[in-house]
Design an enzyme around this catalytic site. Structure first.
Site, PDB file in Angstrom:
ATOM      1  CD  GLU A   1     -60.626-107.866   7.971  1.00 42.80           C
ATOM      2  OE1 GLU A   1     -61.110-107.671   9.101  1.00 42.80           O
ATOM      3  OE2 GLU A   1     -59.420-108.138   7.777  1.00 42.80           O
ATOM      4  CG  HIS A  54     -59.485 -98.901  13.847  1.00 40.59           C
ATOM      5  ND1 HIS A  54     -58.123 -98.831  13.725  1.00 40.59           N
ATOM      6  CD2 HIS A  54     -59.769-100.151  14.290  1.00 40.59           C
ATOM      7  CE1 HIS A  54     -57.587 -99.985  14.098  1.00 40.59           C
ATOM      8  NE2 HIS A  54     -58.563-100.806  14.431  1.00 40.59           N
TER       9      HIS A  54
END
Length: 324
Positions: free
Chosen positions: A60, A129
């Protein structure tokens, strides 16, 4: 109007903008060959080709930084995060670089980037998450944050986000991807910074964003049918800019407010809204402002316990009855 899913609405918005502007590109992990982790980008590689729909490595920090750099040169990237939880490894790019470039260049350089993906709990995927970082993002001047709660808003806000010349971060929900709703076929946008009253009411205001809007609508129906209390449901849609006028008008009308969010309570979105109401509509309040947030702990992995952690309709109903 045809009924389509929240997932399809997002996809249709991206298709419209890919066709409208050749500078729009989609970049992210598995967005191309795999058709997207949640199939939001399904079929786009075949339709637009590998120069417009680009698979990124599992980094990312790398691909978000690349997208921000590309946006500074005139490209309009739509970056997919598999979870917004993964944004933290690219925090410098997302928070520091994207937010500051326009200001530090004296307005000479825009950063027309969209970063999108799910930001929700409730799916049993654990603490790493399940983040809802809209409050962190909204704290940063120069960034815009939207949280669509319906297919109509998902399409309209996504189109507005892609056309915007500033960074816009779209917080979605895996739980809502299969939800259906009416969405026009024509070209429309939902303005960023404009809340929506999803249900009219007279006795109290339920103010929420994202999946919590659906919780409020469920609670409002029960309050009406079982308790004779008519709750107004205000969907913020946009966290920053925040539509303070719609919030204040609703509270002046109902004289009570329950603020509902999946965010954690400490420094959450509700904290800001509570201050806004207190400072602009204090004399209209007939009861203290109530908040229904997630329990202040990391997301619980156990599905039964996680259901207790997130604000559900029964919690909202309890809060509403306390102030009515």
């Amino acid at each position: 109007m045809p009924e389509i899913t929240y997932r399809q609405a997002l996809k249709d918005a991206m298709i419209d903008e890919l066709e409208r502007d050749e500078n729009v590109v989609i970049i992210g992990e598995e967005v191309a060959q795999y058709n997207g982790a949640y199939k939001v980008t399904e079929g786009l590689l075949k339709r637009f080709g590998p120069k417009r729909i680009v698979d990124a490595p599992i980094s990312e920090a790398g691909f978000i930084g690349m997208g921000i750099g590309a946006s500074m040169l005139g490209i309009r990237p739509v970056m997919e995060l598999m979870f917004w939880s993964f944004a933290y490894v690219a925090w410098d790019q997302i928070i520091n670089n994207a937010a500051s470039v326009r200001y530090m260049s004296g307005g000479l350089i825009n950063v027309p980037i969209v970063i999108r993906g799910p930001a929700n709990g409730g799916t049993g995927v654990g603490a790493t998450h399940s983040h809802t970082p809209e409050n962190f993002i909204a704290n940063t001047p120069g960034l815009k944050v939207v949280c669509p709660a319906s297919p109509y808003d998902a399409k309209g806000l996504m189109k507005s986000a892609i056309r915007d010349n500033d960074p816009v971060y779209v917080m979605e929900s895996t739980i809502m991807y299969n939800d259906k709703g009416e969405v026009p076929d024509d070209d429309y946008v939902v303005p960023i910074g404009q809340a929506d009253v999803k249900r009219e009411g007279s006795d109290l205001s339920l103010i929420a964003h994202g999946p919590s809007v659906l919780v409020c609508l469920e609670a409002a129906n029960v309050l009406s049918s079982e308790h004779g209390i008519e709750a107004e449901v205000v969907d913020l849609r946009s966290i920053r800019p925040l539509d303070e006028e719609t919030i204040i008008n609703s509270v002046k009308k109902t004289n009570r407010a329950v603020l509902v969010e999946e965010n954690k309570p400490f420094c959450g979105v509700g904290s800001q809204i509570s201050h806004t109401i207190q400072s602009q509509a204090f004399d209209y309040l007939d009861a203290p402002i109530q908040r229904a947030s997630a329990l202040d702990a990391p997301a619980i992995y156990s599905p039964p316990l996680e259901k207790k952690q997130l604000p559900k309709a029964d919690v909202v109903i309890k809060k509403a009855l306390e102030i009515c």
